[in-house]
Design a protein around this motif. Structure first.
Motif, PDB file in Angstrom:
ATOM      1  N   VAL A 292       0.851  -1.196   0.000  1.00 13.00           N
ATOM      2  CA  VAL A 292       0.000   0.000   0.000  1.00 13.00           C
ATOM      3  C   VAL A 292       0.881   1.239   0.000  1.00 13.00           C
ATOM      4  O   VAL A 292       2.032   1.209   0.417  1.00 13.00           O
ATOM      5  CB  VAL A 292      -0.956   0.024   1.223  1.00 13.00           C
ATOM      6  CG1 VAL A 292      -1.869  -1.187   1.208  1.00 13.00           C
ATOM      7  CG2 VAL A 292      -0.185   0.090   2.535  1.00 13.00           C
TER       8      VAL A 292
ATOM      9  N   SER B 235      -5.352   2.996   3.828  1.00 11.55           N
ATOM     10  CA  SER B 235      -5.753   1.616   3.506  1.00 11.55           C
ATOM     11  C   SER B 235      -6.463   0.964   4.683  1.00 11.55           C
ATOM     12  O   SER B 235      -7.464   0.262   4.508  1.00 11.55           O
ATOM     13  CB  SER B 235      -4.535   0.787   3.089  1.00 11.55           C
ATOM     14  OG  SER B 235      -4.013   1.270   1.876  1.00 11.55           O
TER      15      SER B 235
ATOM     16  N   LEU C 131      -1.387  -5.515   5.326  1.00 11.72           N
ATOM     17  CA  LEU C 131      -1.125  -4.340   4.503  1.00 11.72           C
ATOM     18  C   LEU C 131       0.250  -3.814   4.882  1.00 11.72           C
ATOM     19  O   LEU C 131       0.539  -3.616   6.066  1.00 11.72           O
ATOM     20  CB  LEU C 131      -2.191  -3.270   4.741  1.00 11.72           C
ATOM     21  CG  LEU C 131      -3.644  -3.707   4.520  1.00 11.72           C
ATOM     22  CD1 LEU C 131      -4.600  -2.588   4.923  1.00 11.72           C
ATOM     23  CD2 LEU C 131      -3.880  -4.122   3.072  1.00 11.72           C
TER      24      LEU C 131
ATOM     25  N   ASP D 164      -9.644  -0.604  -3.869  1.00  7.84           N
ATOM     26  CA  ASP D 164      -9.283   0.162  -2.685  1.00  7.84           C
ATOM     27  C   ASP D 164      -8.470   1.395  -3.095  1.00  7.84           C
ATOM     28  O   ASP D 164      -8.283   1.642  -4.295  1.00  7.84           O
ATOM     29  CB  ASP D 164      -8.553  -0.744  -1.677  1.00  7.84           C
ATOM     30  CG  ASP D 164      -7.081  -0.942  -1.970  1.00  7.84           C
ATOM     31  OD1 ASP D 164      -6.618  -0.568  -3.077  1.00  7.84           O
ATOM     32  OD2 ASP D 164      -6.372  -1.487  -1.107  1.00  7.84           O
TER      33      ASP D 164
ATOM     34  N   ASP E 259      -5.468   2.054  -3.399  1.00  9.59           N
ATOM     35  CA  ASP E 259      -4.313   1.776  -4.259  1.00  9.59           C
ATOM     36  C   ASP E 259      -4.672   0.960  -5.500  1.00  9.59           C
ATOM     37  O   ASP E 259      -3.785   0.510  -6.226  1.00  9.59           O
ATOM     38  CB  ASP E 259      -3.231   1.032  -3.464  1.00  9.59           C
ATOM     39  CG  ASP E 259      -2.528   1.955  -2.477  1.00  9.59           C
ATOM     40  OD1 ASP E 259      -1.962   2.968  -2.917  1.00  9.59           O
ATOM     41  OD2 ASP E 259      -2.570   1.664  -1.267  1.00  9.59           O
TER      42      ASP E 259
END
Length: 268
Positions: free
Chosen positions: A115, A121, A156, A217, A219
């Protein structure tokens, strides 16, 4: 091998990436899809290689047997921390093998995604998608999330810059009650979040039709939510899965065809 399916043309939800030709998918895991993490391997017949990015950082699993298998086969292993070995699959994907006895029903511990901004995130996956935060380490810029204690977790990890998805186009998928799908779609619209594929029905030849919605999401990681009731019908373990895969590989003469025509498969 849990099941194997062949398709003559691309998927309307881009299941095999943005490719229109013949493709297949093979579901592999340590047990049935109802209660195990499962990897979906997609094969596009005309594609020779993919450029990997920094979006998918690997799968971690606990299995001294996997470490033993690798050593017996002479498969390259690199010890990254005490008792944890890095292995690289033929396409370049990373696996992290913990050299411990498999005590869990499902030895897959976590899937790690890169991320660009950890807090953004975490806000998305936890605040919007409802995942529980199990760990968060600001110093190491990582967070561990999940929907249940006994399930594979999502890690993440900040990559220190922009997330590059390369050309392999993977996604994370979850099943949920079918009636939740319109609610997810409505929430994403309300929050002005990206919906890659609005709620749609997907057919699998000779099997169940499932409803899915596919999101992205912050990203651009693709996230698929699929209606659980039809998915459980679709995802039953096929006792002929191994044979179907073997037959498909034996019938795949694409490498020979390209070589005979002095051509190379396309690099995606």
């Amino acid at each position: 091998v849990l099941r194997h399916e062949e398709f003559e043309e691309g998927c309307k939800a881009s299941c095999n990436g943005p490719y229109d030709g013949k493709w297949s998918k093979t579901m592999v895991g340590y047990g049935p899809e109802d209660d195990h993490f499962v990897a979906e391997l997609t094969y596009n017949y005309g594609i020779g290689e993919y450029r990997l990015g920094n979006d998918f950082l690997g799968i971690t699993l606990v299995s001294s047997q996997a470490v033993g298998n690798a050593k017996q086969m002479g498969w390259p292993l690199k010890e990254v921390t005490a008792g944890v070995f890095e292995a690289e699959a033929p396409g370049g994907y990373k696996f992290y093998l913990e050299d411990k006895e498999q005590l869990r029903q499902d030895p897959v511990l976590k899937v790690t995604l890169g991320v660009s901004n950890l807090q953004n995130s975490v806000n998305y996956w936890s605040g919007l998608l409802g995942m529980k935060i199990y760990e968060k380490d600001e110093e190491k810029q990582r967070a561990l999330l999940g929907y249940a204690d006994n399930q594979c977790k999502l890690e993440l990890k900040a990559v220190g810059g922009v997330v590059d998805h390369g050309t392999a186009f993977g996604r994370i998928a979850f099943s949920c009650a079918k009636e939740e799908l319109p609610n997810i779609e409505a929430l994403m619209k309300k929050e002005n979040q990206k919906i890659l594929t609005p709620l749609v029905s997907l057919d699998t030849p000779g099997k169940a039709t499932v409803q899915v919605i596919i999101l992205a999401d912050p990203d651009g990681h693709e996230i698929c939510f699929v209606g659980d009731e039809a998915f459980r019908e679709l995802s039953k373990v096929d006792p002929h899965g191994d044979k179907l895969l073997d037959d498909a590989m034996a019938a795949d003469n694409s490498d020979k065809w390209f070589a005979a025509h002095k051509m190379k498969k396309v690099s995606a």
